[in-house]
Write an enzyme that holds these catalytic residues in place. Structure first.
Site, PDB file in Angstrom:
ATOM      1  N   ASP A 139      -1.080   1.233  -4.640  1.00  0.00           N
ATOM      2  CA  ASP A 139      -1.880   0.113  -5.151  1.00  0.00           C
ATOM      3  C   ASP A 139      -3.308   0.539  -5.482  1.00  0.00           C
ATOM      4  O   ASP A 139      -4.163  -0.295  -5.764  1.00  0.00           O
ATOM      5  CB  ASP A 139      -1.862  -1.074  -4.195  1.00  0.00           C
ATOM      6  CG  ASP A 139      -2.600  -0.815  -2.902  1.00  0.00           C
ATOM      7  OD1 ASP A 139      -2.544   0.320  -2.407  1.00  0.00           O
ATOM      8  OD2 ASP A 139      -3.228  -1.748  -2.363  1.00  0.00           O
ATOM      9  N   SER A 191       0.831  -1.198   0.000  1.00  0.00           N
ATOM     10  CA  SER A 191       0.000   0.000   0.000  1.00  0.00           C
ATOM     11  C   SER A 191       0.872   1.258   0.000  1.00  0.00           C
ATOM     12  O   SER A 191       1.691   1.446  -0.872  1.00  0.00           O
ATOM     13  CB  SER A 191      -0.966  -0.033   1.185  1.00  0.00           C
ATOM     14  OG  SER A 191      -1.933   0.976   1.091  1.00  0.00           O
TER      15      SER A 191
END
Length: 580
Positions: A305, A146
């Site tokens: 992401d 992330s």
């Protein structure tokens, strides 16, 4: 086994990857660092695993990825041949080693006769969720960390519904992973051999096309793009969203889109930002520069992401400010519900889903439309789990799901937070207000004036390593052992312990009907609240705050007071637990 013996086993392993072997050789004699990378296994939890890249059992590397994948393979094998044939879809982001880790996962699964589908290049997390559902696969994997710093990577597992594995299934996979004693001994076949056997297949543009077709269904007012010439500045922050956000905006008719050139292409170092996190104002620095040049109505940023979205808007002083996740969520949910009501498409059994640390403003908006809001634990997998439940029971129709940490889902063709969807809807909301002669900031003020001036805050305390993890546990224990009866001049109205599933009020105890989690929440007499939660992905404990008042200035002051009083208490407790 003691960490020294495990470290020796890695160093003595003749087939050890050369890069990892060189790293370990360089650490010889550095006992503190060796202990850090070998004192435990990198935890595979309900959200998968995440950690720093490098050698050792407590790091992300090809062997820990193989171990996680072998555990998942064992779980899939137990589900039978059909599950193996349906297979696993694998996506990855722009981080260091992401393509390599994705292929290691594919090889490990395929070596057990499980069909795998690997994207041809980096893709957003929500597209993995969509692809899994579209291909009717049994499971999915995303290799991503992330918005963590560049030295991190991670591994998330998804179920057949497209959501991250719910606790029950995750517990089984975790047990399977933990049964594997030595990750070095997991055998995998070559990529070429597995491709020849048809067990590793490449997917790509076809999935993109169908996903974009689904994105078009998000729009409540498709003509707004033609009716307003809004100017958009977009940055993917060196991540995966570049192509799909631009394609989605184009599909809806938004053509005036400028992309921040320095952040357009993938870069595992995220070299233009301190952190590739759209929650942070600093991540918008270049977007703000470009926004001023072109006179942008909205600035959009996605994390690496592409499951989190941040937006910046012009305030009443003509300066760009980054909205909080709660503010963006409020704008989106108010627009969605009001437009559906106006068109007569708002279902009576509609539901808004949010997490326990997300603003109460969403609940207030939904209630104005006579709709229910359901709270879940932090983590979008719990929102996906509810969507699946309501899909089965018909009790509710899903309308919107969100969390304060910049995660939103509008349409359930994906079952994880989707920054691509959110980027398109945020653009449409901006166009909606511009058509009325208003900025998006002025639109937000209208929402406040209508429903209440809700304000939220977030603080965190980072404590790295083994000692840090122990301190976080002692800090939470300290709060549990000494009940918080008041904060400053505010009396505690209720306290909620999600680990014991008990809510204590002045009238006694009530049961909390949510899965157990190491979270504490306090609600005060004026409606203010504070929540403590150790991060599931980073070495930190987070403190969430929420207040409401009759004016923006009063709410901001109240939030400042609550945050100060509580963090002063945290400082005292940290000093206490350091001496234990």
């Amino acid at each position: 086994m003691e960490w020294k013996a495990i470290a020796k086993g890695w160093l003595d392993f003749k087939e050890l990857d050369n890069e990892l072997k060189n790293e370990l050789e360089a650490l010889k004699g550095n006992e503190k660092q060796l202990e850090e990378i070998f004192y435990k296994n990198l935890e595979f939890g309900t959200g998968g695993m995440r950690g720093e890249i490098g050698a050792g059992t407590n790091r992300m590397n090809i062997y820990t990825v193989r171990k996680a994948s072998a555990g998942l393979a064992s779980y899939i094998e137990e589900q039978g041949e059909e599950a193996k044939k349906r297979g696993v879809v694998i996506a990855y982001d722009s981080r260091h080693k992401s393509p390599e880790f994705a292929m290691e996962a594919a090889k490990t699964l395929a070596s057990q006769g499980i069909q795998t589908y690997v994207f041809d290049e980096l893709r957003p997390t929500p597209e993995l969720s969509f692809a899994l559902r579209y291909l009717k696969a049994f499971s999915g994997i995303v290799v991503t960390a992330s918005h963590n710093p560049p030295e991190y990577n991670g591994y998330k597992v998804y179920g057949s519904d497209g959501g991250q594995l719910p606790p029950e299934a995750a517990d089984i996979v975790i047990a399977k992973v933990n049964e594997i004693e030595n990750e070095l001994l997991i055998q995998v076949k070559s990529e070429q051999e597995l491709r020849t056997a048809g067990l590793i297949k490449t997917i790509g543009s076809k999935i993109d096309e169908v996903y974009i077709e689904n994105l078009k269904t998000i729009s409540e007012n498709p003509t707004l793009a033609e009716e307003t010439d809004i100017k958009i500045v977009f940055t993917p922050l060196h991540g995966t969203a570049n192509k799909l956000v631009r394609s989605g905006l184009e599909a809806l008719g938004y053509k005036n889109v400028s992309v921040v050139k320095e952040q357009e292409l993938p870069d595992p170092e995220f070299s233009t930002v301190k952190s590739p996190n759209p929650e942070e104002h600093a991540a918008f620095e270049l977007a703000i520069r470009d926004g001023k040049k072109v006179g942008a109505d909205i600035l959009i940023a996605t994390d690496p992401d592409a499951d989190r979205l941040g937006i910046a808007v012009l305030n009443d002083e003509g300066e760009y400010i980054v909205l909080t996740g709660n503010q963006t969520g409020a704008l989106l949910v108010d627009y969605l519900l009001s437009q559906k009501q106006e068109k007569g498409t708002l279902p009576q059994n509609g539901v808004v889903l949010k997490t326990i640390v997300t603003s109460e403003l969403g609940r207030r908006i939904a209630s104005a439309f006579n709709l229910e809001t359901v709270d879940v634990l932090t983590g979008f997998k719990f929102i996906a789990e509810k969507i699946k439940e309501y899909e089965t029971t018909g009790e509710h129709t899903f309308l919107f799901g969100y969390e304060e940490s910049y995660g939103y889902l509008i349409r359930d063709f994906a079952r994880d937070k989707d920054a691509v969807q959110a980027a398109l809807l945020a653009t449409e909301v901006c166009a909606y207000y511009k058509k009325q002669g208003l900025t998006l900031y002025e639109g937000m003020l209208r929402v406040f004036e209508k429903y209440g001036f809700y304000q939220e805050g977030l603080r965190s305390l980072t404590l790295k390593g083994k000692e840090g993890a122990e301190m976080i546990q002692r800090l939470l224990a300290s709060f549990r052992n000494e009940p918080l009866t008041s904060l400053g001049s505010l009396k505690t109205l209720a306290s909620e312990d999600y680990l014991t599933s008990i809510r204590v009020t002045q009238n006694g105890e009530e049961v909390i009907h949510l899965p157990k989690s190491n979270v504490l929440k306090y609600i005060f007499e004026d409606g203010s609240w504070v929540c403590l939660r150790p991060s599931g992905t980073e070495p930190k404990v987070k403190f969430y705050f929420g207040v409401n008042s009759t004016s923006l200035g009063e709410s901001k002051q109240k939030l400042q007071n609550v945050e100060k009083d509580f963090m002063d208490l945290v400082d005292k407790k940290v000093k206490m637990v350091q001496t234990i």
